[in-house]
Design a protein around this motif. Sequence first.
Motif, PDB file in Angstrom:
ATOM      1  N   GLN A   1       5.883 -30.860   4.472  1.00  0.00           N
ATOM      2  CA  GLN A   1       5.997 -31.806   5.284  1.00  0.00           C
ATOM      3  C   GLN A   1       5.444 -31.169   6.601  1.00  0.00           C
ATOM      4  N   VAL A   2       4.371 -31.495   7.207  1.00  0.00           N
ATOM      5  CA  VAL A   2       3.753 -30.962   8.412  1.00  0.00           C
ATOM      6  C   VAL A   2       3.647 -31.988   9.481  1.00  0.00           C
ATOM      7  N   ALA A   3       4.112 -31.652  10.656  1.00  0.00           N
ATOM      8  CA  ALA A   3       4.110 -32.788  11.810  1.00  0.00           C
ATOM      9  C   ALA A   3       3.307 -32.104  13.098  1.00  0.00           C
ATOM     10  N   ILE A   4       2.201 -32.864  13.578  1.00  0.00           N
ATOM     11  CA  ILE A   4       1.555 -32.349  14.565  1.00  0.00           C
ATOM     12  C   ILE A   4       1.596 -33.415  15.616  1.00  0.00           C
ATOM     13  N   GLY A   5       2.170 -33.393  16.873  1.00  0.00           N
ATOM     14  CA  GLY A   5       2.361 -34.526  17.697  1.00  0.00           C
ATOM     15  C   GLY A   5       3.194 -35.751  17.163  1.00  0.00           C
ATOM     16  N   GLU A   6       2.758 -36.819  16.793  1.00  0.00           N
ATOM     17  CA  GLU A   6       3.505 -38.007  16.323  1.00  0.00           C
ATOM     18  C   GLU A   6       2.581 -38.212  14.934  1.00  0.00           C
ATOM     19  N   GLU A   7       1.901 -37.110  14.468  1.00  0.00           N
ATOM     20  CA  GLU A   7       1.181 -37.502  13.039  1.00  0.00           C
ATOM     21  C   GLU A   7       1.991 -36.596  12.172  1.00  0.00           C
ATOM     22  N   THR A   8       2.158 -37.076  11.019  1.00  0.00           N
ATOM     23  CA  THR A   8       2.907 -36.307   9.830  1.00  0.00           C
ATOM     24  C   THR A   8       2.196 -36.320   8.629  1.00  0.00           C
ATOM     25  N   HIS A   9       1.976 -35.233   7.987  1.00  0.00           N
ATOM     26  CA  HIS A   9       1.286 -35.145   6.920  1.00  0.00           C
ATOM     27  C   HIS A   9       2.098 -34.587   5.591  1.00  0.00           C
ATOM     28  N   LEU A  10       2.216 -34.837   4.403  1.00  0.00           N
ATOM     29  CA  LEU A  10       3.024 -34.900   3.138  1.00  0.00           C
ATOM     30  C   LEU A  10       2.085 -33.937   2.307  1.00  0.00           C
ATOM     31  N   ILE A  11       2.209 -32.766   2.122  1.00  0.00           N
ATOM     32  CA  ILE A  11       1.387 -32.021   0.835  1.00  0.00           C
ATOM     33  C   ILE A  11       2.038 -31.609  -0.111  1.00  0.00           C
ATOM     34  N   GLY A  12       1.869 -32.227  -1.483  1.00  0.00           N
ATOM     35  CA  GLY A  12       2.344 -31.957  -2.620  1.00  0.00           C
ATOM     36  C   GLY A  12       1.656 -31.016  -3.197  1.00  0.00           C
ATOM     37  N   THR A  13       2.129 -30.564  -4.525  1.00  0.00           N
ATOM     38  CA  THR A  13       1.739 -29.755  -5.386  1.00  0.00           C
ATOM     39  C   THR A  13       0.134 -30.040  -6.021  1.00  0.00           C
ATOM     40  N   GLY A  14      -0.695 -29.257  -5.760  1.00  0.00           N
ATOM     41  CA  GLY A  14      -2.067 -29.184  -6.236  1.00  0.00           C
ATOM     42  C   GLY A  14      -2.863 -29.834  -4.944  1.00  0.00           C
ATOM     43  N   GLN A  15      -2.330 -30.165  -3.850  1.00  0.00           N
ATOM     44  CA  GLN A  15      -3.101 -30.824  -2.768  1.00  0.00           C
ATOM     45  C   GLN A  15      -3.420 -29.711  -1.606  1.00  0.00           C
ATOM     46  N   ALA A  16      -4.225 -29.772  -1.054  1.00  0.00           N
ATOM     47  CA  ALA A  16      -4.696 -28.895   0.062  1.00  0.00           C
ATOM     48  C   ALA A  16      -4.587 -29.312   1.460  1.00  0.00           C
TER      49      ALA A  16
ATOM     50  N   HIS B   1       8.884 -23.707  13.254  1.00  0.00           N
ATOM     51  CA  HIS B   1       7.752 -24.033  14.254  1.00  0.00           C
ATOM     52  C   HIS B   1       6.863 -23.012  14.465  1.00  0.00           C
ATOM     53  N   GLU B   2       5.574 -23.253  14.230  1.00  0.00           N
ATOM     54  CA  GLU B   2       4.411 -22.232  14.433  1.00  0.00           C
ATOM     55  C   GLU B   2       3.114 -22.520  14.736  1.00  0.00           C
ATOM     56  N   MET B   3       2.240 -21.940  14.915  1.00  0.00           N
ATOM     57  CA  MET B   3       0.932 -22.019  15.234  1.00  0.00           C
ATOM     58  C   MET B   3       0.205 -22.091  13.796  1.00  0.00           C
ATOM     59  N   TYR B   4      -0.717 -23.100  13.798  1.00  0.00           N
ATOM     60  CA  TYR B   4      -1.446 -22.958  12.598  1.00  0.00           C
ATOM     61  C   TYR B   4      -3.093 -22.563  13.199  1.00  0.00           C
ATOM     62  N   THR B   5      -3.660 -21.891  12.423  1.00  0.00           N
ATOM     63  CA  THR B   5      -4.974 -21.564  12.730  1.00  0.00           C
ATOM     64  C   THR B   5      -5.756 -22.079  11.900  1.00  0.00           C
ATOM     65  N   PRO B   6      -7.273 -21.900  11.983  1.00  0.00           N
ATOM     66  CA  PRO B   6      -7.934 -22.686  11.021  1.00  0.00           C
ATOM     67  C   PRO B   6      -7.934 -21.978   9.623  1.00  0.00           C
ATOM     68  N   VAL B   7      -7.669 -22.556   8.555  1.00  0.00           N
ATOM     69  CA  VAL B   7      -7.134 -22.243   7.375  1.00  0.00           C
ATOM     70  C   VAL B   7      -7.416 -23.525   6.141  1.00  0.00           C
ATOM     71  N   LEU B   8      -7.465 -23.048   5.039  1.00  0.00           N
ATOM     72  CA  LEU B   8      -7.312 -23.624   3.768  1.00  0.00           C
ATOM     73  C   LEU B   8      -6.177 -23.489   3.133  1.00  0.00           C
ATOM     74  N   CYS B   9      -4.913 -24.129   3.089  1.00  0.00           N
ATOM     75  CA  CYS B   9      -3.605 -24.065   2.331  1.00  0.00           C
ATOM     76  C   CYS B   9      -3.575 -24.746   1.135  1.00  0.00           C
ATOM     77  N   LEU B  10      -3.578 -24.205  -0.053  1.00  0.00           N
ATOM     78  CA  LEU B  10      -3.435 -24.886  -1.420  1.00  0.00           C
ATOM     79  C   LEU B  10      -1.798 -24.706  -1.737  1.00  0.00           C
ATOM     80  N   VAL B  11      -1.448 -25.791  -2.031  1.00  0.00           N
ATOM     81  CA  VAL B  11       0.186 -25.807  -2.309  1.00  0.00           C
ATOM     82  C   VAL B  11       0.185 -25.847  -3.858  1.00  0.00           C
ATOM     83  N   LEU B  12       0.715 -24.790  -4.352  1.00  0.00           N
ATOM     84  CA  LEU B  12       0.545 -24.492  -5.750  1.00  0.00           C
ATOM     85  C   LEU B  12       2.106 -24.994  -6.572  1.00  0.00           C
ATOM     86  N   GLN B  13       3.140 -25.199  -5.658  1.00  0.00           N
ATOM     87  CA  GLN B  13       4.290 -25.441  -6.073  1.00  0.00           C
ATOM     88  C   GLN B  13       5.195 -25.957  -5.032  1.00  0.00           C
ATOM     89  N   GLY B  14       5.964 -27.101  -5.377  1.00  0.00           N
ATOM     90  CA  GLY B  14       6.741 -27.539  -4.241  1.00  0.00           C
ATOM     91  C   GLY B  14       6.066 -28.352  -3.133  1.00  0.00           C
TER      92      GLY B  14
END
Length: 291
Positions: free
Chosen positions: A52-67, A36-49
């Motif tokens: 899953q990020v949930a904000i309110g009722e919205e969920t994002h799945l970020i896989g390898t090679g996605q940002a 459970h944390e605060m995200y600040t304005p950022v670009l995050c690139l997943v390089l491996q693994g």
Amino acid sequence: MVQILNRSAAKDGASLPTPLPGITVMRHRKPGRVQHEMYTPVLCLVLQGGKQVAIGEETHLIGTGQALLVSVEVPVIASMDASEARPYLAVAVDLDMALLDEVARQMGDVQTRRSGGAIALLDRPGDRLLDCLGRIVALAGRPQEAAVLLPGLRRELHYLLLLGPLGPALRAMAQPDSHHRRIGRAVALLRSAFHEPLRVETLANVAGMSGSAFHYHFKAVTRLSPGQYQKQLRLLEARRLMRLEGFSARNAAFQVGYASPQQFTRDHAQHFGAPPRRGLNAELEQAFAAE
């Protein structure tokens, strides 16, 4: 990038040994670890693994090679797809909305598109963006070169984001008078005074909106109502006080603005799945197990 960062981040959650301004590296080996944390304005690139990020009722799945692109400070719940053999590994670069707007103005008139929420998924970052991030990562452990080259690379990164598929929406977000930036100003005030009674009228005035318009756009951007946002800020700060400064649950509750420790306990159990002290102990056990 994976090879460089595996050398730089030997421990779970570790950052670069010679921290570069605005650059963070995350590495986790334990699957299912929830943060459970605060995200600040950022670009995050997943390089491996993955993550899953949930904000309110919205969920994002970020896989390898996605940002993941975050444009406004928001509280999230994140869980990692990781293993001992294949740790979760990601690099994050802080975003500067003022720089984004400045670069957009230099690029001239280009179509804008209505901006969405605080978080967006960049499915295919593109070769040029990956190359830029690679050159940023290569500066790890080279502080003298970083002092000269990093400012230019950060500017190039913002330029490439504007050229990419999220560019039109980013332009809309970056404009000083956009709904996105106005909500960002209200979020900044809420972040600095979350322990005080919530006055939506004050937040709406800061955003330059009517009360009804403010409620609509605040939730459209953060996926939370102002009250939900404040509650999550209070809960996160209370956990920090208990974990790092040794506050009791009762004292932490009063410190973050709760009038009733009982209400704090109920909110904590609802959000984190356990009462304050038990939830904190479980979190510490999870952190120790990951090391």
